[in-house]
Scaffold this motif. Sequence first.
Motif, short mmCIF file in Angstrom:
data_model
loop_
_atom_site.label_atom_id
_atom_site.label_comp_id
_atom_site.label_asym_id
_atom_site.label_seq_id
_atom_site.Cartn_x
_atom_site.Cartn_y
_atom_site.Cartn_z
N HIS A 142 0.83 -1.22 0.00
CA HIS A 142 0.00 0.00 0.00
C HIS A 142 0.86 1.26 0.00
O HIS A 142 0.33 2.37 -0.15
N PHE A 143 2.18 1.12 0.15
CA PHE A 143 3.07 2.26 0.00
C PHE A 143 3.62 2.38 -1.42
O PHE A 143 4.43 3.27 -1.69
N VAL A 144 3.16 1.52 -2.31
CA VAL A 144 3.54 1.59 -3.73
C VAL A 144 2.39 2.22 -4.50
O VAL A 144 1.32 1.64 -4.59
N ASP A 148 3.54 3.25 -10.04
CA ASP A 148 4.67 2.32 -10.02
C ASP A 148 4.26 0.89 -10.35
O ASP A 148 5.10 -0.01 -10.33
N ASP A 149 2.98 0.68 -10.63
CA ASP A 149 2.45 -0.59 -11.14
C ASP A 149 2.73 -1.78 -10.22
O ASP A 149 3.54 -2.66 -10.53
N PRO A 150 2.07 -1.82 -9.06
CA PRO A 150 2.30 -2.94 -8.14
C PRO A 150 1.97 -4.30 -8.75
O PRO A 150 2.56 -5.31 -8.37
N GLN A 151 1.02 -4.33 -9.71
CA GLN A 151 0.70 -5.61 -10.36
C GLN A 151 1.91 -6.16 -11.09
O GLN A 151 2.23 -7.36 -11.00
N GLY A 195 0.30 6.44 1.65
CA GLY A 195 -0.33 5.15 1.38
C GLY A 195 -1.42 5.19 0.33
O GLY A 195 -2.03 6.23 0.10
N THR A 196 -1.67 4.03 -0.28
CA THR A 196 -2.74 3.86 -1.28
C THR A 196 -3.55 2.63 -0.91
O THR A 196 -3.20 1.50 -1.29
N PRO A 197 -4.63 2.78 -0.13
CA PRO A 197 -5.50 1.63 0.15
C PRO A 197 -6.11 1.10 -1.14
O PRO A 197 -6.35 1.87 -2.08
N ARG A 198 -6.36 -0.21 -1.20
CA ARG A 198 -6.93 -0.81 -2.40
C ARG A 198 -8.09 -1.74 -2.05
O ARG A 198 -8.24 -2.18 -0.91
N THR A 199 -8.89 -2.04 -3.06
CA THR A 199 -10.08 -2.88 -2.87
C THR A 199 -9.69 -4.35 -2.78
O THR A 199 -8.57 -4.75 -3.13
N SER A 200 -10.65 -5.15 -2.37
CA SER A 200 -10.44 -6.60 -2.30
C SER A 200 -10.03 -7.15 -3.66
O SER A 200 -9.10 -7.98 -3.76
N GLU A 201 -10.69 -6.72 -4.72
CA GLU A 201 -10.36 -7.21 -6.06
C GLU A 201 -8.94 -6.82 -6.45
O GLU A 201 -8.18 -7.64 -7.01
N GLN A 202 -8.55 -5.59 -6.18
CA GLN A 202 -7.21 -5.14 -6.53
C GLN A 202 -6.14 -5.92 -5.77
O GLN A 202 -5.10 -6.29 -6.33
N VAL A 203 -6.39 -6.19 -4.50
CA VAL A 203 -5.42 -6.93 -3.70
C VAL A 203 -5.35 -8.39 -4.16
O VAL A 203 -4.27 -8.97 -4.29
N ASN A 205 -5.78 -9.48 -7.08
CA ASN A 205 -5.05 -9.52 -8.36
C ASN A 205 -3.54 -9.56 -8.16
O ASN A 205 -2.81 -10.01 -9.05
N LEU A 206 -3.07 -9.10 -7.01
CA LEU A 206 -1.64 -9.12 -6.75
C LEU A 206 -1.10 -10.55 -6.63
O LEU A 206 0.10 -10.79 -6.78
N PHE A 207 -1.98 -11.50 -6.37
CA PHE A 207 -1.58 -12.91 -6.28
C PHE A 207 -1.49 -13.57 -7.65
O PHE A 207 -0.99 -14.69 -7.76
N GLY A 208 -1.99 -12.90 -8.69
CA GLY A 208 -1.93 -13.48 -10.02
C GLY A 208 -2.61 -14.83 -10.07
O GLY A 208 -3.74 -14.99 -9.59
N ASP A 209 -1.92 -15.84 -10.65
CA ASP A 209 -2.50 -17.17 -10.77
C ASP A 209 -2.14 -18.08 -9.60
O ASP A 209 -2.39 -19.29 -9.65
#
Length: 247
Positions: A142-144, A148-151, A195-203, A205-209
């Motif tokens: 959340h500090f990215v 800076d494209d955390p995905q 900080g940049t809080p994100r939604t459940s869907e956005q978080v 997506n950080l796990f990918g597959d």
Amino acid sequence: MYDYYLGGKDHFEADRIRADEAIAADPTLVTLIRENRAFLGRAVRYLAAQGIDQFLDVGTGLPTQQSVHQIAHGMNPDARVVYVDYDGQVVAHGRALLADAPGTKMIQGDLRRPREILDHPEVRRLLDFDKPVAVLTVATLHFVPDEDDPQAIMAEFRDALAPGSHLVLTHASADGVPDVVAKVVEVYKKTSAPGTPRTSEQVTNLFGDFELLEPGLVWAPLWRPDHPVGMEEAKRVWFYAGVGRKA
């Protein structure tokens, strides 16, 4: 600031000032940070019990107050841990704290440049990426900022890992108590790490597959708790938490 929230001694007056402002904005913040730390402990214990003995903790801060190596070595003295932090002062202090910790190193690195971390000589010396590794980004992404494209950052980490590896992640969200989170975000704008809080869907997506292990992405106290936790109580801890596994 994180160490101050945890009741440690490794922080400065400037950290205390901003942390107290954040606590004034959300009086439950200390509980939130400690619940985040408790999740980290449960996740590391779970992974160690599954035979994971390599850990890359990115954005760790100071390795104090029941850190990854302490928990992992409690279950497997041969576990290897590399801590990564951006702040040179934190790294210098952390190295001193870890001087007598076997199988443990701390390096300076930037989460936004995964390849530099993955190719670092100390990382390559201590960790074998042909075998399962647990990458931890706990209370860091959340500090990215979005620019800076955390995905893409997390995709690069995921792609470097062998099957059987895991990703352990927590992330601030405005889904639970948005008014409170907004106040804390305003305080953090005055620090070096807004900080940049994100939604459940956005978080998610950080796990990918990666396969999200049960119970999935949940409020931190609800991830395999040691005691019963109510939903309303958990929601006040506005950090999502999850553990993903690479097939």
